[in-house]
Design a protein around this motif. Structure first.
Motif, short mmCIF file in Angstrom:
data_model
loop_
_atom_site.label_atom_id
_atom_site.label_comp_id
_atom_site.label_asym_id
_atom_site.label_seq_id
_atom_site.Cartn_x
_atom_site.Cartn_y
_atom_site.Cartn_z
N UNK A 158 18.34 33.95 17.69
CA UNK A 158 17.30 34.21 16.69
C UNK A 158 15.91 34.40 17.32
N UNK A 159 15.86 34.48 18.64
CA UNK A 159 14.58 34.74 19.30
C UNK A 159 13.61 33.59 19.24
N UNK A 160 14.10 32.37 19.08
CA UNK A 160 13.23 31.18 19.08
C UNK A 160 13.09 30.69 20.52
N UNK A 161 12.00 31.03 21.15
CA UNK A 161 11.88 30.84 22.59
C UNK A 161 11.47 29.43 23.00
N UNK A 162 10.79 28.70 22.12
CA UNK A 162 10.31 27.37 22.50
C UNK A 162 11.43 26.42 22.93
N UNK A 163 12.55 26.34 22.19
CA UNK A 163 13.64 25.46 22.67
C UNK A 163 14.16 25.85 24.05
N UNK A 164 14.15 27.15 24.35
CA UNK A 164 14.64 27.61 25.64
C UNK A 164 13.68 27.22 26.77
N UNK A 165 12.38 27.44 26.54
CA UNK A 165 11.42 27.07 27.59
C UNK A 165 11.34 25.56 27.74
N UNK A 166 11.49 24.82 26.64
CA UNK A 166 11.51 23.36 26.75
C UNK A 166 12.69 22.89 27.59
N UNK A 167 13.85 23.46 27.32
CA UNK A 167 15.05 23.05 28.04
C UNK A 167 14.90 23.28 29.54
N UNK A 168 14.51 24.49 29.91
CA UNK A 168 14.48 24.84 31.33
C UNK A 168 13.33 24.13 32.04
N UNK A 169 12.21 23.93 31.37
CA UNK A 169 11.09 23.22 31.97
C UNK A 169 11.44 21.77 32.25
N UNK A 170 12.07 21.14 31.27
CA UNK A 170 12.43 19.73 31.43
C UNK A 170 13.45 19.53 32.54
N UNK A 171 14.35 20.50 32.69
CA UNK A 171 15.32 20.38 33.78
C UNK A 171 14.63 20.50 35.13
N UNK A 172 13.72 21.44 35.28
CA UNK A 172 13.00 21.59 36.55
C UNK A 172 12.22 20.32 36.88
N UNK A 173 11.55 19.76 35.88
CA UNK A 173 10.79 18.53 36.09
C UNK A 173 11.72 17.38 36.48
N UNK A 174 12.84 17.24 35.78
CA UNK A 174 13.77 16.14 36.06
C UNK A 174 14.37 16.27 37.45
N UNK A 175 14.70 17.48 37.86
CA UNK A 175 15.27 17.68 39.20
C UNK A 175 14.25 17.29 40.27
N UNK A 176 13.00 17.70 40.09
CA UNK A 176 11.95 17.32 41.04
C UNK A 176 11.78 15.80 41.07
N UNK A 177 11.77 15.16 39.91
CA UNK A 177 11.63 13.71 39.87
C UNK A 177 12.82 13.01 40.52
N UNK A 178 14.01 13.59 40.35
CA UNK A 178 15.19 13.01 40.99
C UNK A 178 15.08 13.10 42.50
N UNK A 179 14.60 14.23 42.99
CA UNK A 179 14.42 14.37 44.44
C UNK A 179 13.42 13.35 44.97
N UNK A 180 12.33 13.15 44.25
CA UNK A 180 11.36 12.15 44.66
C UNK A 180 11.98 10.75 44.64
N UNK A 181 12.77 10.48 43.60
CA UNK A 181 13.38 9.15 43.46
C UNK A 181 14.38 8.87 44.56
N UNK A 182 15.02 9.92 45.08
CA UNK A 182 16.05 9.74 46.10
C UNK A 182 15.49 9.87 47.52
N UNK A 183 14.18 9.85 47.65
CA UNK A 183 13.56 10.05 48.97
C UNK A 183 13.41 8.75 49.75
N UNK A 184 13.97 7.67 49.23
CA UNK A 184 13.96 6.37 49.93
C UNK A 184 12.55 5.88 50.27
#
Length: 203
Positions: A158-184
């Motif tokens: 239906x062309x509702x872009x906000x849920x899509x940008x929210x999803x992909x943005x949050x994943x990028x942020x979470x992956x970066x935070x996970x990398x920081x968390x696993x840096x010992x």
């Protein structure tokens, strides 16, 4: 002044079933891309940018490729979750089925990045057989906003872009935070700087 650069890549894809008349095979469409770019200068100071864009049904993936190409850093360490299968493969497919010039320019930039040092965080959790990213993040007390495949597909349709940008943005942020968390403990400065930056953002 030189800078160390990290690029966290995330994509959101839509699984489109094959047409009943077999005219069109099943496909995986890239509906959104996010790039979280983190840079550290010689003084040790960090800066962050989050670029993201989504398309709806009826808009070709070329629009995403053309948008992403000039924004991709020319060099940097790429970080992702199941990087080859969940990120790079769909991007390559998207770049090879549309406009040849747009796809070539995108692939040239993407290949430079992913053949530089890259970090697939899923490898330490089982690679292709790793648990869902949300489960791994939860173990580290990292919030990962995640929507069902049906919700994402509906928003795209239906062309509702906000849920899509929210999803992909949050994943990028979470992956970066996970990398920081696993840096010992070696990324405390980056973690503090990122926390300050994230608190100042409005998504």
């Amino acid at each position: 002044m030189t800078k160390t650069c990290f690029v966290t890549l995330a994509v959101t894809t839509i699984d489109v079933p094959a047409a009943r008349d077999s005219a069109h095979p099943a496909a995986k469409i890239v509906a959104a891309i996010a790039m979280l770019v983190a840079k550290r200068d010689d003084a040790g100071d960090w800066s962050f940018t989050l670029e993201r864009r989504a398309i709806g049904a009826g808009t070709g993936e070329d629009a995403l490729m053309a948008w992403a190409t000039p924004l991709m850093p020319e060099a940097g360490t790429v970080i992702g979750w199941q990087l080859a299968d969940r990120v790079v493969a769909p991007l390559i497919d998207a770049a090879t089925i549309g406009d040849a010039e747009i796809g070539r320019d995108f692939l040239d930039r993407l290949m430079v990045l992913v053949t530089s040092p890259s970090i697939d965080l899923a490898i330490g959790h089982g690679g292709a057989g790793a648990p869902d990213l949300a489960i791994v993040c939860a173990d580290r007390h990292i919030a990962l906003y995640s929507q069902s495949a049906g919700h994402i597909a509906s928003a795209w349709s239906f062309g509702e872009l906000r849920p899509l940008t929210n999803q992909v943005s949050c994943e990028a942020i979470a992956v970066w935070q996970l990398w920081l968390a696993e840096s010992n403990g070696h990324a405390s400065a980056a973690s503090d700087a990122f926390a300050d930056w994230l608190a100042s953002q409005i998504f």
